[in-house]
Design a protein around this motif. Structure first.
Motif, PDB file in Angstrom:
ATOM      1  N   ALA A   1     -31.235 -11.215  37.135  1.00  0.00           N
ATOM      2  CA  ALA A   1     -31.714 -11.409  38.505  1.00  0.00           C
ATOM      3  C   ALA A   1     -32.749 -12.529  38.557  1.00  0.00           C
ATOM      4  O   ALA A   1     -32.694 -13.403  39.438  1.00  0.00           O
ATOM      5  N   PHE A   2     -33.686 -12.518  37.617  1.00  0.00           N
ATOM      6  CA  PHE A   2     -34.676 -13.599  37.565  1.00  0.00           C
ATOM      7  C   PHE A   2     -33.987 -14.937  37.282  1.00  0.00           C
ATOM      8  O   PHE A   2     -34.359 -15.973  37.846  1.00  0.00           O
ATOM      9  N   ALA A   3     -32.995 -14.915  36.403  1.00  0.00           N
ATOM     10  CA  ALA A   3     -32.264 -16.147  36.094  1.00  0.00           C
ATOM     11  C   ALA A   3     -31.537 -16.659  37.333  1.00  0.00           C
ATOM     12  O   ALA A   3     -31.475 -17.865  37.577  1.00  0.00           O
ATOM     13  N   GLY A   4     -30.982 -15.740  38.148  1.00  0.00           N
ATOM     14  CA  GLY A   4     -30.303 -16.147  39.372  1.00  0.00           C
ATOM     15  C   GLY A   4     -31.244 -16.801  40.364  1.00  0.00           C
ATOM     16  O   GLY A   4     -30.881 -17.786  41.028  1.00  0.00           O
ATOM     17  N   VAL A   5     -32.476 -16.273  40.474  1.00  0.00           N
ATOM     18  CA  VAL A   5     -33.482 -16.881  41.360  1.00  0.00           C
ATOM     19  C   VAL A   5     -33.828 -18.282  40.869  1.00  0.00           C
ATOM     20  O   VAL A   5     -33.907 -19.249  41.657  1.00  0.00           O
ATOM     21  N   THR A   6     -34.032 -18.412  39.554  1.00  0.00           N
ATOM     22  CA  THR A   6     -34.338 -19.724  38.979  1.00  0.00           C
ATOM     23  C   THR A   6     -33.189 -20.695  39.209  1.00  0.00           C
ATOM     24  O   THR A   6     -33.391 -21.861  39.578  1.00  0.00           O
ATOM     25  N   LEU A   7     -31.970 -20.212  38.985  1.00  0.00           N
ATOM     26  CA  LEU A   7     -30.789 -21.057  39.165  1.00  0.00           C
ATOM     27  C   LEU A   7     -30.680 -21.532  40.607  1.00  0.00           C
ATOM     28  O   LEU A   7     -30.379 -22.709  40.873  1.00  0.00           O
TER      29      LEU A   7
ATOM     30  N   LEU B   1     -21.382 -19.802  47.713  1.00  0.00           N
ATOM     31  CA  LEU B   1     -21.399 -18.490  48.369  1.00  0.00           C
ATOM     32  C   LEU B   1     -20.138 -17.716  47.947  1.00  0.00           C
ATOM     33  O   LEU B   1     -20.123 -17.084  46.902  1.00  0.00           O
ATOM     34  N   LEU B   2     -19.076 -17.828  48.679  1.00  0.00           N
ATOM     35  CA  LEU B   2     -17.856 -17.087  48.355  1.00  0.00           C
ATOM     36  C   LEU B   2     -17.208 -17.535  47.037  1.00  0.00           C
ATOM     37  O   LEU B   2     -16.696 -16.686  46.292  1.00  0.00           O
ATOM     38  N   PRO B   3     -17.185 -18.831  46.719  1.00  0.00           N
ATOM     39  CA  PRO B   3     -16.591 -19.225  45.429  1.00  0.00           C
ATOM     40  C   PRO B   3     -17.292 -18.596  44.229  1.00  0.00           C
ATOM     41  O   PRO B   3     -16.624 -18.190  43.268  1.00  0.00           O
ATOM     42  N   LEU B   4     -18.624 -18.494  44.273  1.00  0.00           N
ATOM     43  CA  LEU B   4     -19.346 -17.841  43.183  1.00  0.00           C
ATOM     44  C   LEU B   4     -18.921 -16.381  43.042  1.00  0.00           C
ATOM     45  O   LEU B   4     -18.710 -15.878  41.936  1.00  0.00           O
ATOM     46  N   VAL B   5     -18.797 -15.711  44.169  1.00  0.00           N
ATOM     47  CA  VAL B   5     -18.409 -14.299  44.145  1.00  0.00           C
ATOM     48  C   VAL B   5     -16.979 -14.151  43.640  1.00  0.00           C
ATOM     49  O   VAL B   5     -16.674 -13.265  42.827  1.00  0.00           O
TER      50      VAL B   5
ATOM     51  N   ASP C   1     -27.887 -20.913  31.583  1.00  0.00           N
ATOM     52  CA  ASP C   1     -28.134 -20.424  30.232  1.00  0.00           C
ATOM     53  C   ASP C   1     -29.603 -20.613  29.847  1.00  0.00           C
ATOM     54  O   ASP C   1     -30.219 -19.728  29.251  1.00  0.00           O
ATOM     55  N   GLY C   2     -30.157 -21.774  30.212  1.00  0.00           N
ATOM     56  CA  GLY C   2     -31.569 -22.023  29.921  1.00  0.00           C
ATOM     57  C   GLY C   2     -32.498 -21.097  30.672  1.00  0.00           C
ATOM     58  O   GLY C   2     -33.595 -20.768  30.195  1.00  0.00           O
ATOM     59  N   ALA C   3     -32.052 -20.641  31.847  1.00  0.00           N
ATOM     60  CA  ALA C   3     -32.870 -19.724  32.639  1.00  0.00           C
ATOM     61  C   ALA C   3     -32.767 -18.278  32.152  1.00  0.00           C
ATOM     62  O   ALA C   3     -33.465 -17.405  32.655  1.00  0.00           O
ATOM     63  N   GLY C   4     -31.867 -18.032  31.184  1.00  0.00           N
ATOM     64  CA  GLY C   4     -31.738 -16.689  30.622  1.00  0.00           C
ATOM     65  C   GLY C   4     -30.566 -15.892  31.141  1.00  0.00           C
ATOM     66  O   GLY C   4     -30.440 -14.700  30.840  1.00  0.00           O
ATOM     67  N   ALA C   5     -29.655 -16.509  31.919  1.00  0.00           N
ATOM     68  CA  ALA C   5     -28.504 -15.784  32.447  1.00  0.00           C
ATOM     69  C   ALA C   5     -27.556 -15.407  31.317  1.00  0.00           C
ATOM     70  O   ALA C   5     -27.221 -16.235  30.476  1.00  0.00           O
ATOM     71  N   ARG C   6     -27.119 -14.141  31.292  1.00  0.00           N
ATOM     72  CA  ARG C   6     -26.198 -13.673  30.263  1.00  0.00           C
ATOM     73  C   ARG C   6     -24.976 -12.968  30.859  1.00  0.00           C
ATOM     74  O   ARG C   6     -24.200 -12.380  30.131  1.00  0.00           O
ATOM     75  N   SER C   7     -24.830 -13.021  32.180  1.00  0.00           N
ATOM     76  CA  SER C   7     -23.639 -12.466  32.811  1.00  0.00           C
ATOM     77  C   SER C   7     -23.516 -13.064  34.211  1.00  0.00           C
ATOM     78  O   SER C   7     -24.426 -13.762  34.690  1.00  0.00           O
ATOM     79  N   GLN C   8     -22.395 -12.785  34.859  1.00  0.00           N
ATOM     80  CA  GLN C   8     -22.176 -13.292  36.205  1.00  0.00           C
ATOM     81  C   GLN C   8     -23.098 -12.633  37.228  1.00  0.00           C
ATOM     82  O   GLN C   8     -23.115 -13.037  38.400  1.00  0.00           O
ATOM     83  N   ALA C   9     -23.901 -11.636  36.809  1.00  0.00           N
ATOM     84  CA  ALA C   9     -24.877 -11.051  37.733  1.00  0.00           C
ATOM     85  C   ALA C   9     -25.844 -12.123  38.232  1.00  0.00           C
ATOM     86  O   ALA C   9     -26.273 -12.093  39.393  1.00  0.00           O
ATOM     87  N   ALA C  10     -26.196 -13.083  37.377  1.00  0.00           N
ATOM     88  CA  ALA C  10     -27.098 -14.167  37.788  1.00  0.00           C
ATOM     89  C   ALA C  10     -26.460 -14.992  38.905  1.00  0.00           C
ATOM     90  O   ALA C  10     -27.133 -15.371  39.875  1.00  0.00           O
ATOM     91  N   GLN C  11     -25.151 -15.246  38.780  1.00  0.00           N
ATOM     92  CA  GLN C  11     -24.472 -16.032  39.807  1.00  0.00           C
ATOM     93  C   GLN C  11     -24.368 -15.247  41.123  1.00  0.00           C
ATOM     94  O   GLN C  11     -24.439 -15.833  42.209  1.00  0.00           O
ATOM     95  N   LEU C  12     -24.218 -13.940  41.030  1.00  0.00           N
ATOM     96  CA  LEU C  12     -24.168 -13.127  42.248  1.00  0.00           C
ATOM     97  C   LEU C  12     -25.523 -13.124  42.958  1.00  0.00           C
ATOM     98  O   LEU C  12     -25.584 -13.159  44.194  1.00  0.00           O
ATOM     99  N   VAL C  13     -26.612 -13.105  42.173  1.00  0.00           N
ATOM    100  CA  VAL C  13     -27.951 -13.214  42.770  1.00  0.00           C
ATOM    101  C   VAL C  13     -28.109 -14.583  43.427  1.00  0.00           C
ATOM    102  O   VAL C  13     -28.657 -14.712  44.534  1.00  0.00           O
ATOM    103  N   PHE C  14     -27.628 -15.618  42.752  1.00  0.00           N
ATOM    104  CA  PHE C  14     -27.647 -16.975  43.308  1.00  0.00           C
ATOM    105  C   PHE C  14     -26.936 -16.975  44.663  1.00  0.00           C
ATOM    106  O   PHE C  14     -27.454 -17.508  45.661  1.00  0.00           O
ATOM    107  N   ALA C  15     -25.738 -16.390  44.742  1.00  0.00           N
ATOM    108  CA  ALA C  15     -24.990 -16.341  45.999  1.00  0.00           C
ATOM    109  C   ALA C  15     -25.754 -15.560  47.062  1.00  0.00           C
ATOM    110  O   ALA C  15     -25.742 -15.920  48.250  1.00  0.00           O
ATOM    111  N   GLY C  16     -26.447 -14.486  46.650  1.00  0.00           N
ATOM    112  CA  GLY C  16     -27.236 -13.717  47.603  1.00  0.00           C
ATOM    113  C   GLY C  16     -28.365 -14.535  48.207  1.00  0.00           C
ATOM    114  O   GLY C  16     -28.645 -14.439  49.419  1.00  0.00           O
ATOM    115  N   ILE C  17     -29.017 -15.348  47.403  1.00  0.00           N
ATOM    116  CA  ILE C  17     -30.107 -16.198  47.916  1.00  0.00           C
ATOM    117  C   ILE C  17     -29.548 -17.244  48.876  1.00  0.00           C
ATOM    118  O   ILE C  17     -30.148 -17.542  49.922  1.00  0.00           O
ATOM    119  N   VAL C  18     -28.376 -17.787  48.544  1.00  0.00           N
ATOM    120  CA  VAL C  18     -27.736 -18.763  49.437  1.00  0.00           C
ATOM    121  C   VAL C  18     -27.407 -18.110  50.774  1.00  0.00           C
ATOM    122  O   VAL C  18     -27.556 -18.727  51.836  1.00  0.00           O
TER     123      VAL C  18
END
Length: 567
Positions: free
Chosen positions: A21-27, A54-58, A314-331
């Motif tokens: 989640a933190f990695a997704g915010v950073t991303l 948004l939708l493509p990430l999901v 990866d540099g932000a610490g993302a280790r699963s697609q959960a980071a990308q889903l958080v990214f989409a949520g912020i968008v």
């Protein structure tokens, strides 16, 4: 066909979820300014950059398998379709966006076909050298396209060389204020990338520029701004284009398809190896297809597995697609509540952000490494880059594939050929095949370094004839070391049969060593084995030499010369 879902997400643990989640915010903080900038390359409205994450990430998180790949807007694919579609419709117009959506939809369809028929290997025809050259050319093209907004110079053309000429002509009229702001933005981002790669410098720059523009009313003082950005969720609809337009943009979609497969597969493979994970490339292709379909129906453009954004995640610490889903949520939050302030963003700031992306595409270190290892490969990279700049991006990727294939065929056509000869100690060592070289009196052990096919068969035959005819003593035995020969096509087989029959009439007996089962099947099917004799085809070189010795064709002991048995 079973379709697994959430392969890049499960299993997930609470502690890992918090880290992602933190990695997704950073991303999101690092990439939102970039996806806005990609719209300048794509020629689409600014808001479409947000739609790509948004939708493509999901969609990729649902159907893909890579835990690390970030699928979003990408400069290479954006440059590919914009360079072609801008000649068919006015950029950012309704017609243009319909064409953009159809390219994404066709790309999705091609990816589905690639998944069904396992066509991912097509991207292997784009060599790493050609890919570096292609991306370098795209970087030059994109960087040049941004100079007009950065300098305040009017540029009408979308062809790189013409753009450069128009910029040079417009230099006396450049706006020093825009130039100063642009240089400041570029310097901040490049320095931040160098010394603080995990700090969202681009986001700070964008927020600062928006605040200053709104406070000082820069639009009224000669600083063009991007204008109102519509908020809310994207409308879902299929792109409306004619059948003839669909056929016209199909080659563009094919170019995007090749680039997506090449970049995404390589990127996901790299990070799977780095983290000792398995990746299902077929699932990733399906995930990419779903992401592009989602992009097409949501008013966005082609998305790709981005190497740079994946590295950021990866540099932000993302280790699963959960980071990308958080990214989409912020968008989603930005689209619903925060698009209003974007209207104050100066166009030169957005162009400067894209310019730094273009700079990052020029792989100076990669080109330097290519030059150190191979001047021929270096020329291939330069030719590919030059083709992109001089001709166009879509044509450039075709040049890249063509150059890669030509170079491969040239290597096979001019394959290395060796003759085993004795050195000072009596050991047999390989030497470049030259007339007059023999392995031992009456014997030549000849090694050919490529498959035999219609183009190089005559060279193979001519070289063998010359070695035998110019040998210092009559040659009675020819041993062909076939380790590198994995295939013989029909034309080559006909040529080889003629050589074998001619050598048999001249009293030269031929033996093949290191013949694998696939080559043996070819030799049997093409009646080569019948001419040589099944008893003179061996799986190892030692067995071939032993057979020659047993028939009295070799008096010296070559055991120490040819390496361990089994070779």
């Amino acid at each position: 066909m079973r379709i697994p879902v959430f392969g890049g997400l499960w299993p997930i643990k609470p502690r890992e979820a918090l880290r992602d989640a933190f990695a997704g915010v950073t991303l999101a903080s690092m990439n939102i300014p970039q996806v806005l900038g990609y719209t300048r390359i794509a020629g689409t409205p600014v808001v479409t950059g947000l739609y790509t994450v948004l939708l493509p990430l999901v969609a990729f998180a649902v159907f893909g398998s890579s835990r690390h790949l970030v699928v979003a807007a990408d400069s290479a694919t954006a440059a590919i379709f914009s360079s072609s579609l801008s000649r068919m419709a006015t950029p950012a117009s309704e017609h243009y966006m319909a064409l953009v959506g159809m390219v994404a939809l066709l790309t999705s369809g091609l990816l589905v076909l690639a998944r069904i028929f396992k066509l991912g290997f097509l991207a292997d025809f784009l060599s790493r050298t050609a890919l570096i050259g292609f991306l370098t050319g795209v970087g030059v093209q994109v960087g040049t396209a941004m100079l007009g907004d950065m300098l305040g110079v009017n540029v009408a053309s979308r062809r790189t060389l013409v753009e450069l000429w128009q910029i040079l002509q417009g230099l006396p009229m450049l706006d020093p204020r825009l130039l100063g702001l642009s240089l400041s933005v570029v310097a901040c981002i490049l320095l931040g990338r160098r010394f603080a790669p995990n700090f969202p410098v681009s986001l700070i720059v964008v927020i600062g520029a928006i605040a200053a523009s709104a406070r000082l009313n820069l639009a009224q003082h000669g600083f063009p701004v991007i204008g109102p950005v519509p908020g809310g969720l994207p409308s879902l609809r299929l792109p409306q284009v004619t059948w003839s337009e669909t056929l016209a943009v199909l080659p563009v979609a094919m170019s995007c398809f090749v680039m997506i497969i090449a970049q995404s597969a390589a990127t996901s493979r790299i990070y799977a190896i780095r983290h000792q994970e398995r990746v299902d490339e077929n699932a990733d292709i399906l995930g990419l297809a779903a992401a592009n379909a989602a992009s097409a129906v949501s008013g966005a453009f082609v998305v790709n597995g981005s190497p740079t954004q994946t590295a950021m995640a990866d540099g932000a610490g993302a280790r699963s697609q959960a980071a990308q889903l958080v990214f989409a949520g912020i968008v989603l939050v930005v689209l619903l509540f925060l698009t209003g302030p974007l209207q104050y963003l100066p166009r030169c700031v957005l162009a400067s952000i894209v310019f730094t992306i273009a700079v990052g595409m020029v792989d100076v270190e990669g080109i330097r490494n290519i030059l150190q290892e191979s001047r021929g490969e270096f020329m291939l990279a330069l030719l590919t880059a030059a083709a992109v700049v001089a001709v166009g991006v879509e044509q450039g990727i075709l040049f890249a594939i063509g150059f890669s294939l030509v170079r491969h065929v040239r290597h096979s056509y001019q394959a290395h050929a060796m003759v085993l000869i004795p050195d000072a100690s009596g050991r047999w060592v390989p030497a470049p095949a030259q007339p007059g070289l023999v392995t031992a009196p009456g014997l030549i052990v000849y090694r050919y370094g490529a498959d035999l096919f219609y183009a190089n068969a005559d060279r193979f035959v001519d070289q063998v004839r010359e070695l035998i005819e110019k040998a210092p003593t009559p040659v009675q035995w020819l041993i062909v070391d076939a380790e590198a020969i994995g295939d013989i096509d029909l034309s080559a087989a006909q040529t080889l049969r003629g050589l074998l029959e001619d050598l048999s009439r001249k009293g030269v007996r031929v033996v093949f060593g290191r013949v694998n089962r696939y080559l043996l099947a070819d030799m049997q099917r093409h009646r080569i084995a019948a001419i040589i004799g099944e008893g003179r085809i061996f799986p190892t070189l030692h067995e071939a030499i032993d057979a020659v010795r047993a028939e009295g064709g070799l008096s010296a002991d070559p055991g120490a010369a040819t390496g361990p048995r089994g070779h």
